[in-house]
Design a protein around this motif. Structure first.
Motif, short mmCIF file in Angstrom:
data_model
loop_
_atom_site.label_atom_id
_atom_site.label_comp_id
_atom_site.label_asym_id
_atom_site.label_seq_id
_atom_site.Cartn_x
_atom_site.Cartn_y
_atom_site.Cartn_z
N ASP A 62 0.74 -1.22 0.04
CA ASP A 62 0.12 0.04 0.16
C ASP A 62 0.92 1.26 0.14
OD1 ASP A 62 -1.90 -1.83 0.22
OD2 ASP A 62 -2.72 -1.34 2.05
N GLN A 63 2.04 1.16 0.33
CA GLN A 63 2.77 2.21 0.53
C GLN A 63 3.97 2.61 -0.80
OE1 GLN A 63 2.53 3.93 3.29
NE2 GLN A 63 0.89 2.42 3.72
N PHE A 64 3.59 1.73 -1.76
CA PHE A 64 4.47 1.62 -3.10
C PHE A 64 3.37 1.96 -4.30
CE2 PHE A 64 6.88 -0.66 -0.40
CZ PHE A 64 8.14 -0.37 -0.41
N ALA A 65 3.97 2.52 -5.39
CA ALA A 65 3.07 2.46 -6.65
C ALA A 65 2.97 1.05 -7.12
CB ALA A 65 3.94 3.29 -7.65
N CYS A 66 1.63 0.79 -7.38
CA CYS A 66 1.50 -0.69 -7.94
C CYS A 66 0.48 -0.43 -9.14
CB CYS A 66 0.56 -1.44 -6.89
SG CYS A 66 1.62 -1.76 -5.23
N LEU A 67 0.52 -1.45 -10.07
CA LEU A 67 -0.34 -1.37 -11.19
C LEU A 67 -1.33 -2.54 -11.01
CD1 LEU A 67 2.43 -0.14 -12.16
CD2 LEU A 67 1.95 -1.01 -14.50
N GLY A 68 -2.46 -2.20 -11.34
CA GLY A 68 -3.62 -3.16 -11.15
C GLY A 68 -3.97 -3.87 -12.49
N PHE A 69 -4.45 -5.26 -12.55
CA PHE A 69 -4.69 -5.88 -13.55
C PHE A 69 -6.25 -5.70 -13.36
CE2 PHE A 69 -6.23 -9.55 -16.11
CZ PHE A 69 -5.96 -9.33 -17.18
N LEU A 70 -6.92 -5.26 -14.71
CA LEU A 70 -8.23 -4.87 -14.84
C LEU A 70 -8.82 -6.27 -15.68
CD1 LEU A 70 -10.43 -2.87 -14.33
CD2 LEU A 70 -10.12 -1.67 -16.64
N ASN A 71 -9.57 -7.02 -15.07
CA ASN A 71 -10.14 -8.10 -15.71
C ASN A 71 -10.98 -7.57 -16.81
OD1 ASN A 71 -12.53 -10.06 -16.69
ND2 ASN A 71 -11.44 -11.36 -15.03
N PRO A 72 -10.74 -7.97 -18.25
CA PRO A 72 -11.26 -7.54 -19.47
C PRO A 72 -12.83 -7.74 -19.64
CG PRO A 72 -9.41 -8.71 -20.15
CD PRO A 72 -9.70 -8.90 -18.41
N ARG A 73 -13.20 -8.91 -18.84
CA ARG A 73 -14.57 -9.12 -18.98
C ARG A 73 -15.70 -8.61 -17.84
NH1 ARG A 73 -12.26 -14.00 -20.18
NH2 ARG A 73 -12.28 -14.59 -17.68
#
Length: 296
Positions: A185-196
């Motif tokens: 939570d203290q770092f920059a993270c990239l989230g994977f967005l489920n295409p469906r």
């Protein structure tokens, strides 16, 4: 006019979506293709295709004919293949459907080795991630990642995967290392967005036999795995993806794994084929080739 040839031309028209495109694929004239379909309709005494100058569509009888013709042609192809194989060398057409990551990173780079071993095999590869009807679409071998439906297909496991958290080495030097899933939570993270579902996938973790999940805040959310990996390599933040997708970037040092003590098991990868094709030499040699690729 041979009825089997008529069925082959009819299926080609359905697959191509137009008589002219089918003619190009078959190296025939459009009039000859039209005559084959007309002869098939005359034989069955039903209309199979509704056609105008701008469009075409299957009648109900046409849909039934197409489904059964695919099975008939597949059976004929299997018979021809088995008789050829009885003579020794696998030959004929082999149709394979692969997920994009498996095709790009594993199979395509090794195809030259396969084609040199079996020069009499004609390989036709389609790339996609949806579960398909192998009989209806004429596919001999299907590779899929994840849980399998109860389809009655033979499944041969090729590889296990893991969920790996990783980041660009320069990002670590500048921002330090996360020590636990909650510290993400203290770092920059990239989230994977489920295409469906258009929902961000929670990150999965496992330690000391206990599974858990955590969804770190993500200012960047992407629904395309390869794009997410490229963004991470450029220092955009920490990501979690399957090891099968991350292997090249990890191998070349473009990404570094973090939270390695927390890695959770990911989905398995399987080669699928119909039980009736178990003894088919061309299916066997290709599945064996896949096993070889994933054990190197």
């Amino acid at each position: 006019m041979d009825r089997l040839d008529m069925l082959k031309v009819f299926c080609a028209v359905v697959e191509a979506g137009a008589f002219s495109r089918a003619a190009e694929r078959l190296s025939m004239s459009t009039s000859s293709v039209t005559n084959h379909v007309a002869a098939l309709e005359a034989h069955f005494k039903v209309r199979l295709i509704n056609r105008t100058t701008r469009s075409m569509s299957l009648t109900e009888e046409g849909r039934q004919c197409h489904a059964q013709a695919l099975r008939l042609l597949a059976d004929m192809g299997e018979l021809e293949s088995s008789l050829r194989d009885a003579g020794g060398t696998p030959a004929g057409v082999l149709r394979v459907d692969l997920p994009s990551v498996i095709s790009r990173q594993y199979v395509a780079p090794a195809l030259a080795r396969f084609t040199q071993r079996y020069p009499e095999l004609e390989l036709r590869v389609t790339v996609g991630d949806r579960m398909i009807d192998m009989v209806e679409e004429g596919v001999d071998v299907l590779v899929r990642i994840g849980e399998l439906p109860d389809s009655g297909l033979v499944a041969r496991k090729l590889m296990s995967t893991r969920y790996v958290c990783c980041v660009a080495p320069a990002f670590l030097q500048q921002n330090g290392w996360p020590e636990s899933p909650q510290s993400l939570d203290q770092f920059a993270c990239l989230g994977f967005l489920n295409p469906r579902t258009r929902m961000v996938r929670p990150w999965k973790f496992s330690r000391d036999g206990e599974d858990s999940s955590h969804l770190p805040p993500a200012t960047v959310r992407i629904d395309h795995v390869e794009s997410m990996i490229e963004a991470a390599k450029a220092g955009c933040g920490i990501i979690q993806q399957m090891s099968v997708s991350l292997a090249p970037a990890l191998r070349h040092g473009e990404l570094a794994p973090v939270l390695t003590d927390w890695q959770a098991a990911g989905p398995d990868i399987f080669a699928l084929y119909q039980p009736a094709r178990r003894a088919d030499a061309k299916v066997k040699v290709f599945v064996d080739f896949l096993v070889e690729i994933f054990t190197l």
